[in-house]
Design a protein around this motif. Structure first.
Motif, PDB file in Angstrom:
ATOM      1  N   GLY A  27       0.780  -1.258  -0.041  1.00 14.63           N
ATOM      2  CA  GLY A  27      -0.222   0.139   0.214  1.00 14.63           C
ATOM      3  C   GLY A  27       0.770   1.260  -0.112  1.00 14.63           C
ATOM      4  O   GLY A  27       0.138   2.335  -0.238  1.00 14.63           O
ATOM      5  N   ARG A  28       2.168   1.321   0.255  1.00 15.71           N
ATOM      6  CA  ARG A  28       3.061   2.465   0.161  1.00 15.71           C
ATOM      7  C   ARG A  28       3.519   2.676  -1.127  1.00 15.71           C
ATOM      8  O   ARG A  28       3.603   1.734  -2.224  1.00 15.71           O
ATOM      9  N   VAL A  29       3.502   3.991  -1.520  1.00 15.27           N
ATOM     10  CA  VAL A  29       3.916   4.279  -2.803  1.00 15.27           C
ATOM     11  C   VAL A  29       5.312   5.069  -2.620  1.00 15.27           C
ATOM     12  O   VAL A  29       5.548   5.785  -1.637  1.00 15.27           O
ATOM     13  N   HIS A  30       5.829   4.900  -3.789  1.00 16.02           N
ATOM     14  CA  HIS A  30       7.445   5.750  -3.769  1.00 16.02           C
ATOM     15  C   HIS A  30       7.184   7.307  -3.951  1.00 16.02           C
ATOM     16  O   HIS A  30       6.630   7.939  -4.998  1.00 16.02           O
TER      17      HIS A  30
ATOM     18  N   CYS B 178      10.417  12.575  -0.737  1.00 11.27           N
ATOM     19  CA  CYS B 178      11.022  11.922   0.521  1.00 11.27           C
ATOM     20  C   CYS B 178      11.837  10.976   0.298  1.00 11.27           C
ATOM     21  O   CYS B 178      12.655  10.550   1.228  1.00 11.27           O
ATOM     22  N   GLU B 179      11.964  10.714  -0.920  1.00  6.87           N
ATOM     23  CA  GLU B 179      13.293   9.824  -1.471  1.00  6.87           C
ATOM     24  C   GLU B 179      12.741   8.321  -0.540  1.00  6.87           C
ATOM     25  O   GLU B 179      13.887   7.594  -0.160  1.00  6.87           O
ATOM     26  N   SER B 180      11.746   8.093  -0.388  1.00  7.98           N
ATOM     27  CA  SER B 180      11.374   6.565   0.089  1.00  7.98           C
ATOM     28  C   SER B 180       9.838   6.502  -0.026  1.00  7.98           C
ATOM     29  O   SER B 180       9.384   7.193  -0.474  1.00  7.98           O
TER      30      SER B 180
ATOM     31  N   PRO C  64       0.119   6.944   1.022  1.00  2.00           N
ATOM     32  CA  PRO C  64      -0.420   7.879  -0.286  1.00  2.00           C
ATOM     33  C   PRO C  64      -0.825   9.228   0.375  1.00  2.00           C
ATOM     34  O   PRO C  64      -0.319   9.941  -0.353  1.00  2.00           O
ATOM     35  N   ASN C  65      -1.252   9.592   1.527  1.00  2.00           N
ATOM     36  CA  ASN C  65      -1.605  10.878   1.983  1.00  2.00           C
ATOM     37  C   ASN C  65      -0.827  11.438   2.944  1.00  2.00           C
ATOM     38  O   ASN C  65      -1.239  11.949   3.814  1.00  2.00           O
ATOM     39  N   HIS C  66       0.518  11.032   2.906  1.00  2.00           N
ATOM     40  CA  HIS C  66       1.604  11.389   3.889  1.00  2.00           C
ATOM     41  C   HIS C  66       2.046  12.984   3.673  1.00  2.00           C
ATOM     42  O   HIS C  66       1.839  13.569   2.640  1.00  2.00           O
ATOM     43  N   LYS C  67       2.498  13.494   4.640  1.00  2.00           N
ATOM     44  CA  LYS C  67       3.033  14.733   4.512  1.00  2.00           C
ATOM     45  C   LYS C  67       4.718  14.865   4.278  1.00  2.00           C
ATOM     46  O   LYS C  67       5.193  14.394   5.087  1.00  2.00           O
ATOM     47  N   CYS C  68       5.029  15.251   3.162  1.00  2.00           N
ATOM     48  CA  CYS C  68       6.485  15.269   2.623  1.00  2.00           C
ATOM     49  C   CYS C  68       7.368  15.835   3.704  1.00  2.00           C
ATOM     50  O   CYS C  68       7.255  16.910   3.983  1.00  2.00           O
ATOM     51  N   GLN C  69       8.509  15.200   3.923  1.00  2.00           N
ATOM     52  CA  GLN C  69       9.566  15.698   4.805  1.00  2.00           C
ATOM     53  C   GLN C  69      10.848  15.129   4.211  1.00  2.00           C
ATOM     54  O   GLN C  69      11.363  13.954   4.367  1.00  2.00           O
ATOM     55  N   PRO C  70      11.600  16.047   3.426  1.00  2.00           N
ATOM     56  CA  PRO C  70      12.705  15.766   2.651  1.00  2.00           C
ATOM     57  C   PRO C  70      13.714  15.295   3.688  1.00  2.00           C
ATOM     58  O   PRO C  70      13.711  15.834   4.826  1.00  2.00           O
ATOM     59  N   LYS C  71      14.618  14.352   3.463  1.00  2.00           N
ATOM     60  CA  LYS C  71      15.572  14.004   4.319  1.00  2.00           C
ATOM     61  C   LYS C  71      16.731  15.261   4.616  1.00  2.00           C
ATOM     62  O   LYS C  71      17.257  15.759   3.780  1.00  2.00           O
ATOM     63  N   GLN C  72      17.091  15.027   6.042  1.00  2.00           N
ATOM     64  CA  GLN C  72      18.204  16.044   6.191  1.00  2.00           C
ATOM     65  C   GLN C  72      19.515  15.189   6.669  1.00  2.00           C
ATOM     66  O   GLN C  72      19.406  14.571   7.553  1.00  2.00           O
ATOM     67  N   SER C  73      20.288  15.564   5.924  1.00  2.00           N
ATOM     68  CA  SER C  73      21.752  15.004   6.277  1.00  2.00           C
ATOM     69  C   SER C  73      22.297  15.537   7.654  1.00  2.00           C
ATOM     70  O   SER C  73      22.262  16.803   7.741  1.00  2.00           O
TER      71      SER C  73
END
Length: 510
Positions: A432-435, A439-441, A445-454
């Motif tokens: 059920g998860r989509v790429h 988010c690079e992961s 489907p209805n998530h809030k995007c949080q880009p990865k922070q190094s």
């Protein structure tokens, strides 16, 4: 002028436990403390001693900076305080009371939960204001059903296995041929084994709850803290356990540990290794007990989402996670509920294929797989058998939802549901998860995007690795870096103080 961020209080950036350091820790009410290292954003890390069992400072307030000298008088004071805070228990007297209590009639049996004492009739009046309950014969053999569980999750919360988990585990231990079980924090298993007169399997209970001393002899139970490997009876505790084992072949001995889920896996691993090293080492008829020379056969109960922590080199890297879902009574998350499967799992180093999943709990499949053990009852499907699924590649039993991925070359399901392979993530993910490209992961489907922070390493400041993998984390290097940083910070403090003084003088003149 100094940067304003230098004037703000420094927030902690994490805490690590230091197991490789050779130190003599002071005592708290729960035994020897543990050495930790706390990291900050813009100042040097600092080490301290704190309680191993309690995460809440309100329950165990012990705290001592490691760079502060502990005088012999202070160390002796800490140990005396530990002794003073222990319940005053006379084990021989408790056992004499227990023997007499068993011969009483049902209506004359009462137990005082306030004093943890089996009461005789002439003592009832002295305990009228206490929490007193009546007892039946079965409660004497199953004290975990009588004692009121502790519920503080930050200190010591008690949750007991359901009946089906208990029966599955006891059945598997008998099938594997074990004769001596060290039950660490698993009183239900201990009670079930001792109540079964049809087997020669025996159990020794190790638990942090001292109340079991009113029901078991010294050669059946010892108060024990797994997170620091400490026997509260420092004189006789280890001897009682080694006496229980005697000359038993260590291939017939297994440690079953239900550790606190909030505990650090490295502390759990150290406690289990110390238990094997100090008490359970012995000659085996066929050489080493397991491939891991530090420990023998062990089963650990821990959540599936902490698997990577269990398999760290400082924890228990030889343990593999099984698919069986461990359930607990009266637990909101880990109870027996089909729509929300429990996250607790067995981790073990038993020889492949490990634990065979039970047919009664719907782990078996009607499809035919190559399996060394099959059920003789046929289903309505022609030429089909109800079989326990066995993966030849992974060399273990798996649940019917856990499908083998040819790309990952593993049975990848963790939470009890089937996983799907993502070519972009290059791993299997929950169905059920989509790429998500941002988010690079793979995400819902209805998530809030949080880009990865190094983030950079808290020890050396470099990017690309975390502090646990830092090459400077070896013995001696962290200390030298800390001193260097402290000198730099001290110089900054002097500079800032000078600049503040000059600024104040200019302001006064104007």
């Amino acid at each position: 002028m100094a940067d304003s961020t230098d004037l703000q209080p420094q927030r902690p950036r994490g805490v690590d436990v230091l197991l490789s350091e050779q130190v003599d820790p002071p005592y708290c009410p729960h035994g020897p403390t543990v050495l930790f290292e706390r990291f900050f954003e813009k100042k040097a890390s600092r080490r301290f001693f704190a309680c191993s069992a309690c995460r809440d400072r309100k329950q165990c307030s012990f705290f001592w900076w490691a760079d502060q000298i502990i005088t012999p008088e202070k160390r002796s004071f800490f140990h005396d305080l530990f002794v003073a805070r222990q319940p005053q228990i006379n084990r021989p007297q408790l056992m004499e009371r227990y023997k007499k209590f068993k011969n009483l009639k049902k209506e004359k049996r009462k137990y005082c939960a306030t004093c943890n004492l089996l009461l005789f009739v002439e003592e009832w009046e002295d305990h009228e204001s206490h929490d007193v309950v009546g007892m039946v014969t079965a409660a004497l053999a199953h004290p975990s059903e009588l004692l009121v569980p502790y519920t503080d999750k930050k200190t010591y919360a008690q949750f007991f296995f359901t009946e089906k988990t208990t029966q599955f585990l006891v059945t598997e231990l008998k099938r594997q041929g074990f004769t001596h079980v060290i039950s660490v924090g698993t009183p239900r298993i201990h009670e079930s084994i001792n109540a079964d007169l049809s087997t020669n399997m025996k159990s020794f209970l190790l638990d942090l709850d001292y109340r079991y001393s009113a029901f078991y002899r010294e050669d059946q139970f010892q108060q024990f803290n797994l997170l620091n490997g400490f026997f509260f009876d420092e004189d006789k505790g280890k001897g009682r356990l080694t006496g229980f084992l005697g000359n038993t072949d260590r291939r017939k001995v297994i440690v079953l540990a239900d550790a606190p889920f909030g505990a650090l896996a490295t502390l759990v691993g150290r406690g289990i290794r110390s238990l094997w090293r100090d008490c359970l080492t012995g000659e085996s008829t066929d050489g080493p007990v397991t491939e891991d020379g530090d420990i023998g056969f062990t089963i650990l109960i821990f959540p599936y989402f902490l698997e990577k922590h269990v398999n760290e080199k400082d924890a228990l890297p030889s343990l593999r996670m099984m698919d069986y879902q461990v359930t607990y009574e009266c637990h909101r998350l880990y109870k027996d509920k089909k729509n929300y499967p429990s996250a607790a799992r067995f981790y073990t180093n038993l020889p492949p294929p490990g634990l065979r999943l039970p047919k009664e709990e719907d782990y078996w499949s009607v499809e035919f797989y190559h399996c060394p053990i099959t059920c003789t009852v046929t289903t309505s499907l022609s030429l089909s058998l109800c079989v326990c699924r066995y993966c030849k590649t992974c060399v273990r039993y798996v649940s019917k939802e856990n499908k083998h991925c040819a790309i990952c070359n593993a049975c990848t399901s963790k939470d009890g549901r089937s996983y799907e392979h993502c070519d972009m993530c290059k791993v299997c993910v929950k169905s059920g998860r989509v790429h998500c490209l941002e988010c690079e992961s793979c995400q819902p489907p209805n998530h809030k995007c949080q880009p990865k922070q190094s983030t950079n390493c808290h020890i050396c400041g470099e990017f690309g690795h975390k502090r646990r993998d830092c090459p400077n984390k070896e013995k001696g290097k962290t200390l030298s870096i800390t001193r260097k940083r402290r000198k730099t910070l001290d110089a900054k403090d002097v500079t800032m103080t000078t600049k503040r003084t000059k600024l104040i003088k200019r302001t006064r003149k104007t």
